[in-house]
Design an enzyme around this catalytic site. Structure first.
Site, PDB file in Angstrom:
ATOM      1  CG  ASN A 133      -0.405  -0.084   2.534  1.00 54.76           C
ATOM      2  OD1 ASN A 133       0.587  -0.771   2.763  1.00 54.76           O
ATOM      3  ND2 ASN A 133      -1.019   0.596   3.488  1.00 54.76           N
ATOM      4  CB  VAL A 134       1.590   3.822  -2.152  1.00 46.24           C
ATOM      5  CG1 VAL A 134       2.229   5.201  -2.247  1.00 46.24           C
ATOM      6  CG2 VAL A 134       2.599   2.731  -2.508  1.00 46.24           C
ATOM      7  CD  GLU A 135      -1.511   4.916   4.842  1.00 44.44           C
ATOM      8  OE1 GLU A 135      -2.134   3.986   5.368  1.00 44.44           O
ATOM      9  OE2 GLU A 135      -0.942   5.809   5.510  1.00 44.44           O
ATOM     10  CB  CYS A 141      -5.357  -1.258  -1.908  1.00 46.89           C
ATOM     11  SG  CYS A 141      -6.745  -0.405  -1.144  1.00 46.89           S
ATOM     12  CD  GLU A 163      -5.446  -5.750  -1.846  1.00 45.69           C
ATOM     13  OE1 GLU A 163      -5.941  -6.409  -0.924  1.00 45.69           O
ATOM     14  OE2 GLU A 163      -5.094  -4.555  -1.694  1.00 45.69           O
ATOM     15  CB  CYS A 187     -11.068  -3.117   0.745  1.00 44.29           C
ATOM     16  SG  CYS A 187     -10.378  -2.430  -0.784  1.00 44.29           S
ATOM     17  CB  CYS A 238      -8.668  -4.819  -3.271  1.00 44.00           C
ATOM     18  SG  CYS A 238      -7.801  -3.238  -3.180  1.00 44.00           S
TER      19      CYS A 238
END
Length: 142
Positions: A53-55, A64, A66, A97, A100
């Site tokens: 994940n990369v916020e 996400c 995925e 989620c 995803c």
């Protein structure tokens, strides 16, 4: 699972797949939630792909794990996902989620095997009655 003649028939090493997910989770960028996630998948030709994940400070535009995994799938030559696992910082298997799950269905189909907290399940059980490319094809054919 359904495989075409001559296609790679998998033997899924779930321990290796989970180890890869744990390793990539360590590279996640999660300064806001402090919830790093790693994902790993086996591709129909025997390759592996991973994502984390990369916020983003604008929370809704974070990616996400995925999403990164599917991007890596196409950046490395495409194919179909046949086995998938997603973990948190502790290495605990977690569920994708809803968004995803749809993404994984698109790129692995109903036969994609997903390691879940309750064991390995096909995507058809995780996302029953899924909407996919075949639904669009039916409309185009009319």
């Amino acid at each position: 699972m359904k495989f075409e003649f001559g296609q790679f028939v998998p033997t899924v090493d779930w321990v290796q797949l989970k180890t890869m997910a744990v390793e990539v989770a360590e590279r996640a960028y999660a300064p806001y939630s402090n919830y790093p996630v790693g994902a790993a998948a086996l591709v129909s030709d025997g390759r592996f792909v991973v994502g984390c994940n990369v916020e983003n400070a604008s929370y809704g535009v974070g990616l996400c794990a995925e999403c990164g995994l599917v991007s890596a799938l196409y950046a490395s030559g495409g194919g179909r996902l046949i086995a998938f696992v997603c973990v948190n910082r502790e290495g605990t298997v977690i569920m994708p989620c809803g968004r995803c799950r749809q993404l994984l269905f698109e790129h692995g189909g109903p036969d994609l095997l997903v390691q879940t907290p309750q064991g390995v399940l096909p995507m058809s059980e995780i996302l029953p009655q899924a909407f996919g490319p075949a639904d669009l094809d039916r409309v185009r054919e009319r």
